[in-house]
Design an enzyme around this catalytic site. Sequence first.
Site, PDB file in Angstrom:
ATOM      1  N   SER A 260      -2.107  12.475  -3.051  1.00  6.34           N
ATOM      2  CA  SER A 260      -2.001  11.093  -2.425  1.00  6.34           C
ATOM      3  C   SER A 260      -1.731  11.125  -1.173  1.00  6.34           C
ATOM      4  O   SER A 260      -1.308  12.365  -0.458  1.00  6.34           O
ATOM      5  CB  SER A 260      -0.999  10.042  -3.245  1.00  6.34           C
ATOM      6  N   LYS A 261      -1.651  10.128  -0.395  1.00  8.90           N
ATOM      7  CA  LYS A 261      -1.755  10.247   1.180  1.00  8.90           C
ATOM      8  C   LYS A 261      -0.546  10.511   1.531  1.00  8.90           C
ATOM      9  O   LYS A 261      -0.217  10.924   2.717  1.00  8.90           O
ATOM     10  CB  LYS A 261      -1.952   8.556   1.621  1.00  8.90           C
ATOM     11  N   ARG A 262       0.678  10.145   0.479  1.00 10.38           N
ATOM     12  CA  ARG A 262       2.099  10.391   0.968  1.00 10.38           C
ATOM     13  C   ARG A 262       2.244  11.952   1.161  1.00 10.38           C
ATOM     14  O   ARG A 262       3.131  12.326   1.583  1.00 10.38           O
ATOM     15  CB  ARG A 262       2.931   9.983   0.252  1.00 10.38           C
ATOM     16  N   GLY A 264       1.088  14.617   2.395  1.00 11.66           N
ATOM     17  CA  GLY A 264       0.540  15.043   3.384  1.00 11.66           C
ATOM     18  C   GLY A 264      -1.130  14.601   3.887  1.00 11.66           C
ATOM     19  O   GLY A 264      -1.201  13.489   3.307  1.00 11.66           O
TER      20      GLY A 264
END
Length: 489
Positions: A260-262, A264
Site C-alpha cells: 500500500s501507499k503507506r 513506501g
Amino acid sequence: MSNVKLRFAPSPTGYLHIGGLRTALYGYLYAKRLGGKYVLRIEDTDQSRLVGDATEKLIDILETTGITFDEGPVIKDGKIVEVGENGPYVQSKRLEIYKKYIDQLVESGHAYHCFCSKERLDELREIQKATGKVPKYDGKCRSLTQEEIDEKIANGESYVIRMKLPADKEFVFEDLVRGKVSFNSNDVDDQVLMKSDGFPTYHMAVVVDDHLMGITHAVRGEEWLSSTPKQLFLYEALGWEPTTFVHLPTVLNKDRKKLSKRQGDVATEDFLAKGYLKEGLINYLALVGWSPEDNQEIFDMDELIQAFDFSRVSKSGGIFDLDKLNWVNAQHIRKADIGYITDLVMPYLAKADFYVEKDRSWVEMVVDAVRGNVNVIAEIPALMKMFYVEGVELENDEAKEMIKLDHVKELLAVFKAKVNEAESIDDEFAKSVFKSVQTETGIKGKNLYMCTRVALTGCCHGPEMVEILKILGKEGIISKIDFTTNNLI
Ligand code: GLU
C-alpha cells in the site's frame, strides 16, 4: 485480427499503482499475443474520489510505460481526445447510457428504488456487525408499491437503485486464473446500481461498458472477485453473455501484506523518477505472479507477448521484491542501446554539481563504462564524476592508504612514460600497458592495478581499467598522473 478484446479500466486516483500497471500489462500481453484489441476505459464514476488532472496523468504514464491501446482516450495537444468506435471511454461521459439500462432493470423487476437514509443503513450495519452477521442490506425497500415509490419521489425523497438478487441462487463461473468459482446469492448484497447523485456504481457501469464495448475478457485484481456474482446477475438480467473473468493475485510485499501507499513508493511515476527503466519495471512486474515455462528472467516486451499466458499466473499473491527489481533493471541498463541510456542519464547529469557540457560521443563512452555498476539510471552521474573533475579526489581512507604506498611514485613514472610513448590510447595499448609496466618494474596485482586506478580516479573500484584509460586519453592520463604525483603522494 481475432475477436479477443480486453480492457484496462482504472479509476483515476492521481497515480498508477504498480499493481495496476501489472494488471494493465497482463491484459496488454494477452491481447497482443492473440492478435486482439486493447481498450483503455477511465472509471471515474466515484465523483467523491476525483483528483484534478488525474486522468491526463494516468494516460500519460501508461503511454510512458509502452503499453498501448487500440481504443480509448489519448492526449493530443494537451487535451483528451478519443480513439475508437465504442466511446465515450470515460464513464462520466456515459451517464445517459447507464440510465437507459438502469431503467430497463427497474422495469423488468431486477432492480428497485431504495429510500433508506444513510443513518438507517449505518445503524443496520452496526447492529449486524455487533451480532456477528455479515453487513448486508435487509431488503426493507424491496416490496414498496409503485404508489409508495411515486409518492416518495414526488415528496423529493432521495433514493438509490438497488439490484434485486434472487434468494439462494448459485453463480458459477470459470476464471482463467482461479478455475471454477461459485457464490451463493444469499451471501451477496443487493448492490446499489445507481447512487442518489444519478451516477451509476462501478458494478452497473462495468457490465454495461464491457458488453457494449465488446470486451471478451475482464482482467482485474482479485479484490474484485466478490463483485463478480453481482455482475453475473446483471448480465443475466439484461440478457447478455458475460465476459470471461480473470482475477489476478494481489501484489504483496515481502511480509505477504498488500503493497500500500503507506509502505513506501508504489506509484509507477515514482519508480520511473528514481531511474528505473520502463523496460526493467515491465519485465520485473511481469514476473510478479506469472512464471514463464523455462527459467528465462530477462524479457523485452515482444518476448513477453510471445511467452505470456494466464494459465501460468499463480492464484496466490505475487511478492514484490525490490532486490529482484533492482537486478532485473540492472540487466536492462546493461543491454539497452547506449544512446537510449545516455538520453535518460542526461537530465540527472545536468543537475550534478560537476556538470559541464561535453562531446556526446565522449559522454556515451563514459556512460557505457559505468552502466555495469548501477541498478538505476539515477546512480550513473555519481560514477561519471571522476571523468569530469579536474585532478583527482581520493574517495576514502582505503584510497588514501593505497596512494601512499612506497612503490607508487615509480609506478606512476613508468606508467606515464609508456603513455607518452604511445601513439594513441586504444584497446591494444590499454590491454597491454599493465603487462609491460609489470615486466619493467616487477610491481603486480593490487599494487599495480588498484594503485593505478586510485591515481587516475581517486577510487578503489569502478569501471574496467581499459575503459578508464580510453576515456581519459593520452592527455587526460598524463594530467591525472601529474596531479596525483604533485599533490597526493
Ligand atoms: N475501476 C476498477 C479499478 O479501479 C476496475 C475493476 C475492473 O476492471 O473491473 O480497479
